[in-house]
Design a protein around this motif. Sequence first.
Motif, PDB file in Angstrom:
ATOM      1  N   ARG A  65       0.705  -1.232  -0.068  1.00  0.00           N
ATOM      2  CA  ARG A  65       0.049   0.022   0.045  1.00  0.00           C
ATOM      3  C   ARG A  65       0.966   1.401   0.067  1.00  0.00           C
ATOM      4  O   ARG A  65       0.501   2.074  -0.803  1.00  0.00           O
TER       5      ARG A  65
ATOM      6  N   ASP B 270      -6.436   3.319  -5.600  1.00  0.00           N
ATOM      7  CA  ASP B 270      -6.669   2.014  -5.587  1.00  0.00           C
ATOM      8  C   ASP B 270      -5.129   1.441  -6.064  1.00  0.00           C
ATOM      9  O   ASP B 270      -5.169   1.916  -7.138  1.00  0.00           O
ATOM     10  N   GLU B 271      -4.816   0.012  -5.743  1.00  0.00           N
ATOM     11  CA  GLU B 271      -3.885  -0.519  -6.426  1.00  0.00           C
ATOM     12  C   GLU B 271      -3.887  -1.620  -6.974  1.00  0.00           C
ATOM     13  O   GLU B 271      -4.967  -2.512  -6.265  1.00  0.00           O
ATOM     14  N   TYR B 272      -3.290  -2.284  -7.908  1.00  0.00           N
ATOM     15  CA  TYR B 272      -3.380  -3.463  -8.399  1.00  0.00           C
ATOM     16  C   TYR B 272      -1.897  -3.852  -9.042  1.00  0.00           C
ATOM     17  O   TYR B 272      -1.350  -3.175  -9.636  1.00  0.00           O
TER      18      TYR B 272
ATOM     19  N   ILE C  71      -3.514  -6.294  -5.960  1.00  0.00           N
ATOM     20  CA  ILE C  71      -4.190  -5.870  -4.360  1.00  0.00           C
ATOM     21  C   ILE C  71      -3.179  -6.134  -3.516  1.00  0.00           C
ATOM     22  O   ILE C  71      -2.211  -7.070  -3.499  1.00  0.00           O
TER      23      ILE C  71
ATOM     24  N   GLY D 266       2.065  -7.537  -5.000  1.00  0.00           N
ATOM     25  CA  GLY D 266       2.127  -6.281  -5.199  1.00  0.00           C
ATOM     26  C   GLY D 266       3.602  -5.584  -5.260  1.00  0.00           C
ATOM     27  O   GLY D 266       4.752  -6.150  -5.701  1.00  0.00           O
TER      28      GLY D 266
ATOM     29  N   ASN E  56     -13.873   1.681  -3.366  1.00  0.00           N
ATOM     30  CA  ASN E  56     -12.542   1.082  -2.975  1.00  0.00           C
ATOM     31  C   ASN E  56     -12.850   0.516  -1.581  1.00  0.00           C
ATOM     32  O   ASN E  56     -12.405  -0.734  -1.414  1.00  0.00           O
TER      33      ASN E  56
ATOM     34  N   GLN F 275     -15.024  -2.608  -2.150  1.00  0.00           N
ATOM     35  CA  GLN F 275     -14.252  -3.742  -2.752  1.00  0.00           C
ATOM     36  C   GLN F 275     -13.163  -4.402  -1.841  1.00  0.00           C
ATOM     37  O   GLN F 275     -13.103  -5.558  -1.902  1.00  0.00           O
ATOM     38  N   GLY F 276     -12.608  -3.391  -0.869  1.00  0.00           N
ATOM     39  CA  GLY F 276     -11.827  -4.176   0.254  1.00  0.00           C
ATOM     40  C   GLY F 276     -12.594  -5.177   1.023  1.00  0.00           C
ATOM     41  O   GLY F 276     -12.064  -6.253   1.343  1.00  0.00           O
TER      42      GLY F 276
ATOM     43  N   ASN G 148     -13.275  -8.334  -1.112  1.00  0.00           N
ATOM     44  CA  ASN G 148     -12.085  -9.272  -0.861  1.00  0.00           C
ATOM     45  C   ASN G 148     -11.662 -10.035   0.225  1.00  0.00           C
ATOM     46  O   ASN G 148     -11.665 -11.257   0.322  1.00  0.00           O
TER      47      ASN G 148
END
Length: 120
Positions: free
Chosen positions: A29, A45-47, A49, A55, A92, A95-96, A99
């Motif tokens: 992150r 938002d990162e991908y 994840i 990552g 975001n 979606q967390g 997941n």
Amino acid sequence: MAQASGLPGATFANPLVRTTRLLTIARNREFACGDAPSIPDKSCDEYPIATSKNGLSAGGTRRSFDGCDLPNIPSGTGPTGASICMIPAAENSSQGGTNTQFFRAERVLLDDPFRVVTTN
């Protein structure tokens, strides 16, 4: 866009790999979004994840795309690194949670492979 740029996770042959290690998650992150701009009602938002071993802490560089509100981050391609984009904060966060529910329901544990597929 992230997967189309070459990042893993869409196929059985090239999955993401789960991590539960808090230091790895935090580094993913921080390396991806630590200097993201403050934009009202948006978050970075990162991908791949953050809860994957794929990552940014695994190496590579950041990339972004037009419309992501990150003009100083170049676009790029390849199998390593991370894609980042500013998205609606509520999306975001939701979606967390999704997941987390997936990992629990499917019992995806440390070092387990998993895929991320779009449903559009």
